[in-house]
Design a protein around this motif. Structure first.
Motif, PDB file in Angstrom:
ATOM      1  N   MET A   1     121.631 103.631 -18.265  1.00 27.42           N
ATOM      2  CA  MET A   1     120.583 102.861 -17.636  1.00 27.42           C
ATOM      3  C   MET A   1     120.307 101.585 -18.422  1.00 27.42           C
ATOM      4  SD  MET A   1     120.205 104.640 -15.002  1.00 27.42           S
ATOM      5  CE  MET A   1     119.120 103.484 -14.259  1.00 27.42           C
TER       6      MET A   1
ATOM      7  N   ASN B   1     119.521 114.600 -12.121  1.00 26.79           N
ATOM      8  CA  ASN B   1     118.139 114.751 -11.662  1.00 26.79           C
ATOM      9  C   ASN B   1     117.681 116.201 -11.738  1.00 26.79           C
ATOM     10  OD1 ASN B   1     117.654 112.045 -11.161  1.00 26.79           O
ATOM     11  ND2 ASN B   1     118.373 112.177  -9.048  1.00 26.79           N
TER      12      ASN B   1
ATOM     13  N   ARG C   1     109.637 113.281 -16.059  1.00 22.04           N
ATOM     14  CA  ARG C   1     109.502 112.428 -14.884  1.00 22.04           C
ATOM     15  C   ARG C   1     109.976 111.031 -15.244  1.00 22.04           C
ATOM     16  NH1 ARG C   1     103.612 114.046 -12.430  1.00 22.04           N
ATOM     17  NH2 ARG C   1     103.915 116.276 -12.602  1.00 22.04           N
ATOM     18  N   ASN C   2     110.562 110.360 -14.304  1.00 21.73           N
ATOM     19  CA  ASN C   2     111.016 108.977 -14.467  1.00 21.73           C
ATOM     20  C   ASN C   2     111.966 108.829 -15.658  1.00 21.73           C
ATOM     21  OD1 ASN C   2     111.324 106.338 -13.887  1.00 21.73           O
ATOM     22  ND2 ASN C   2     109.270 105.714 -14.456  1.00 21.73           N
ATOM     23  N   TRP C   3     113.075 109.574 -15.636  1.00 22.84           N
ATOM     24  CA  TRP C   3     114.021 109.570 -16.741  1.00 22.84           C
ATOM     25  C   TRP C   3     114.723 108.237 -16.896  1.00 22.84           C
ATOM     26  CZ3 TRP C   3     119.222 108.705 -16.127  1.00 22.84           C
ATOM     27  CH2 TRP C   3     119.734 108.783 -14.830  1.00 22.84           C
ATOM     28  N   LYS C   4     114.852 107.470 -15.825  1.00 24.46           N
ATOM     29  CA  LYS C   4     115.539 106.180 -15.927  1.00 24.46           C
ATOM     30  C   LYS C   4     114.762 105.217 -16.817  1.00 24.46           C
ATOM     31  CE  LYS C   4     117.766 106.608 -11.472  1.00 24.46           C
ATOM     32  NZ  LYS C   4     117.921 106.060 -10.130  1.00 24.46           N
ATOM     33  N   ALA C   5     113.452 105.214 -16.702  1.00 21.15           N
ATOM     34  CA  ALA C   5     112.630 104.353 -17.557  1.00 21.15           C
ATOM     35  C   ALA C   5     112.662 104.864 -18.996  1.00 21.15           C
ATOM     36  CB  ALA C   5     111.201 104.301 -17.038  1.00 21.15           C
ATOM     37  N   LYS C   6     112.685 106.175 -19.184  1.00 22.38           N
ATOM     38  CA  LYS C   6     112.725 106.755 -20.523  1.00 22.38           C
ATOM     39  C   LYS C   6     114.049 106.435 -21.215  1.00 22.38           C
ATOM     40  CE  LYS C   6     110.690 109.676 -23.383  1.00 22.38           C
ATOM     41  NZ  LYS C   6     109.373 109.508 -23.929  1.00 22.38           N
TER      42      LYS C   6
ATOM     43  N   TRP D   1     114.346 108.279 -25.905  1.00 26.21           N
ATOM     44  CA  TRP D   1     115.405 109.043 -25.244  1.00 26.21           C
ATOM     45  C   TRP D   1     116.064 110.006 -26.227  1.00 26.21           C
ATOM     46  CZ3 TRP D   1     116.462 110.451 -20.612  1.00 26.21           C
ATOM     47  CH2 TRP D   1     117.717 110.924 -20.270  1.00 26.21           C
TER      48      TRP D   1
END
Length: 67
Positions: free
Chosen positions: A1, A35, A44-49, A56
């Motif tokens: 990401m 997912n 929740r919201n792993w892409k932002a993490k 991460w």
């Protein structure tokens, strides 16, 4: 990401084809598996993490101890 939008691996992960599927069971998508794993770990919201390297890495270390 963390990759730039135009890099090939990032484009392959986010790729959505508009063609018609063949008969039979649908193919497994990598992103669906990720997912499912992330939901099982309670994130929740792993892409932002994933954009935060330190956060991460900390999350992955915590996930390793849960196994």
């Amino acid at each position: 990401m963390r990759m730039k939008e135009e890099e090939i691996p990032r484009r392959m992960i986010m790729l959505q084809l508009g063609s018609q599927r063949g008969r039979g069971r649908p193919r497994w998508q990598w992103i669906v598996g990720v997912n499912g794993d992330v939901v099982a770990l309670g994130m929740r919201n792993w892409k932002a993490k994933a954009l935060d390297r330190f956060g991460w890495k900390k999350f992955l270390e915590a996930a390793q101890t849960r196994k």
